[in-house]
Scaffold this active site. Structure first.
Site, mmCIF file in Angstrom:
data_model
loop_
_atom_site.group_PDB
_atom_site.id
_atom_site.type_symbol
_atom_site.label_atom_id
_atom_site.label_comp_id
_atom_site.label_asym_id
_atom_site.label_seq_id
_atom_site.Cartn_x
_atom_site.Cartn_y
_atom_site.Cartn_z
ATOM 1 N N ASP A 15 0.841 -1.200 0.000
ATOM 2 C CA ASP A 15 0.000 0.000 0.000
ATOM 3 C C ASP A 15 0.877 1.250 0.000
ATOM 4 O OD1 ASP A 15 -2.265 1.511 0.031
ATOM 5 O OD2 ASP A 15 -2.853 1.045 2.085
ATOM 6 N N ASN A 63 -10.492 -2.837 -6.282
ATOM 7 C CA ASN A 63 -9.676 -1.964 -7.144
ATOM 8 C C ASN A 63 -10.260 -1.790 -8.554
ATOM 9 O OD1 ASN A 63 -6.521 -3.108 -5.703
ATOM 10 N ND2 ASN A 63 -7.718 -1.282 -5.199
HETATM 11 C C1 FPP Z 1 -1.752 0.261 -3.318
HETATM 12 O O1 FPP Z 1 -1.320 1.573 -3.499
HETATM 13 C C2 FPP Z 1 -1.264 -0.603 -4.380
HETATM 14 C C3 FPP Z 1 -2.051 -1.173 -5.338
HETATM 15 C C4 FPP Z 1 -3.490 -0.955 -5.406
HETATM 16 C C5 FPP Z 1 -1.513 -2.024 -6.362
HETATM 17 C C6 FPP Z 1 -0.233 -2.759 -6.088
HETATM 18 C C7 FPP Z 1 0.481 -2.867 -7.357
HETATM 19 C C8 FPP Z 1 1.818 -2.819 -7.520
HETATM 20 C C9 FPP Z 1 2.736 -2.783 -6.387
HETATM 21 C C10 FPP Z 1 2.471 -2.781 -8.867
HETATM 22 C C11 FPP Z 1 2.171 -3.873 -9.806
HETATM 23 C C12 FPP Z 1 2.160 -5.239 -9.232
HETATM 24 C C13 FPP Z 1 2.970 -6.254 -9.619
HETATM 25 C C14 FPP Z 1 2.808 -7.575 -8.998
HETATM 26 C C15 FPP Z 1 4.029 -6.096 -10.614
HETATM 27 P P1 FPP Z 1 -2.415 2.717 -3.602
HETATM 28 O O2 FPP Z 1 -2.505 3.088 -5.048
HETATM 29 O O3 FPP Z 1 -3.684 2.300 -2.975
HETATM 30 O O4 FPP Z 1 -1.706 3.834 -2.766
HETATM 31 P P2 FPP Z 1 -2.430 5.022 -1.966
HETATM 32 O O5 FPP Z 1 -3.244 4.378 -0.883
HETATM 33 O O6 FPP Z 1 -1.275 5.800 -1.444
HETATM 34 O O7 FPP Z 1 -3.253 5.773 -2.967
#
Ligand code: FPP
Length: 243
Positions: A15, A63
């Site tokens: 996250d 998501n």
């Molecule tokens: C949360 O950050 C992260 C995600 C929703 C997606 C996770 C994806 C990756 C780490 C990259 C791609 C994955 C792979 C396996 C290559 P957020 O966007 O919710 O962050 P925020 O809460 O700060 O907005």
């Protein structure tokens, strides 16, 4: 049972990509790109530390509600990760497994996941589980339906349904229970991640935003875990006596 071994199974709620990007005045996509690099670094470190299983929450069912462009970018990152990392997975004995409702994924991503699963199926050194379009409650419901169907066909009695039956019907069926569950970015919640599998997990929350996570932060979490006593309902003395 009680102590301080290395975890077999570590699960991570990645996250903070968006906040990382915001802090750098960059678009959210840049946070996800850096997040994908953190995935590579963490997988590599986990393999080196000898973990048996690493599960990463890459995309939750919720998501799908994000802006279309962001969903598309995340799917591309996932696809690129699978293409780029295949040689290293093969070289390092990493088996890839996907959990979640894969039928909801774009067909290119689903095919790539299935191809990577097939190509790495015989690897035995570490299992990398990617949770994509995953929600723990939905997985439990799917498992319950599967069990109900067996009962309807007369292949199972209600009294035969136990923890092992339920565990074996989940998408994580052949994986060990989660020992250590990590969430980055200072959020302190589980968001439907592995509700059955992580029932007895040690929880570790860090302020580090996911794009800044890597070998060093994984080591900190493992060191923290090593100092905990897992009692599984016993007294501290009983647990210590069991070693
Ligand atoms: C949360 O950050 C992260 C995600 C929703 C997606 C996770 C994806 C990756 C780490 C990259 C791609 C994955 C792979 C396996 C290559 P957020 O966007 O919710 O962050 P925020 O809460 O700060 O907005």
């Amino acid at each position: 049972m009680s102590t301080l071994h290395a975890p077999r199974h570590v699960a991570i709620i990645m996250d903070g990509n968006g906040r990382w990007a915001q802090n750098q005045a960059l678009p959210r996509t840049a946070g996800h790109e850096k997040g994908a690099e953190a995935v590579r670094a963490t997988v590599r470190a986990a393999r080196k530390r000898g973990l048996e299983c690493l599960t990463l929450f890459a995309f939750s069912t919720l998501n799908w509600q994000r802006p279309t462009d962001e969903v598309r970018d995340l799917m591309s990152l996932l696809e690129n990760f699978l293409v780029d990392e295949l040689p290293e997975m093969l070289q390092n004995g990493i088996r890839l497994v996907a959990i979640g409702e894969r039928e909801l994924l774009p067909s290119r991503v689903r095919k790539r996941l299935e191809e990577t699963e097939a190509r790495t199926a015989h690897n035995e050194d570490m299992t990398l589980v990617l949770a994509v379009s995953y929600d723990g409650r939905r997985d439990l419901v799917r498992a319950a339906r599967q069990i109900a169907e067996l009962a309807r066909r007369g292949e199972l009695l209600p009294a035969d349904v136990d923890e092992a039956q339920l565990a074996g019907s989940l998408s994580t069926a052949d994986l060990p229970d989660v020992d250590l569950l990590i969430r980055t970015s200072g959020e302190i919640r589980l968001s439907g991640f592995l509700p059955f599998e992580a029932c007895y997990a040690e929880l570790y929350f860090t302020e580090t935003l996911w794009p800044d996570f890597g070998a060093e932060q994984l080591d900190e979490a493992l060191a923290n875990y090593a100092h905990r006593q897992r009692r599984f309902g016993l007294t501290g003395e009983q647990a210590a006596a069991l070693g």
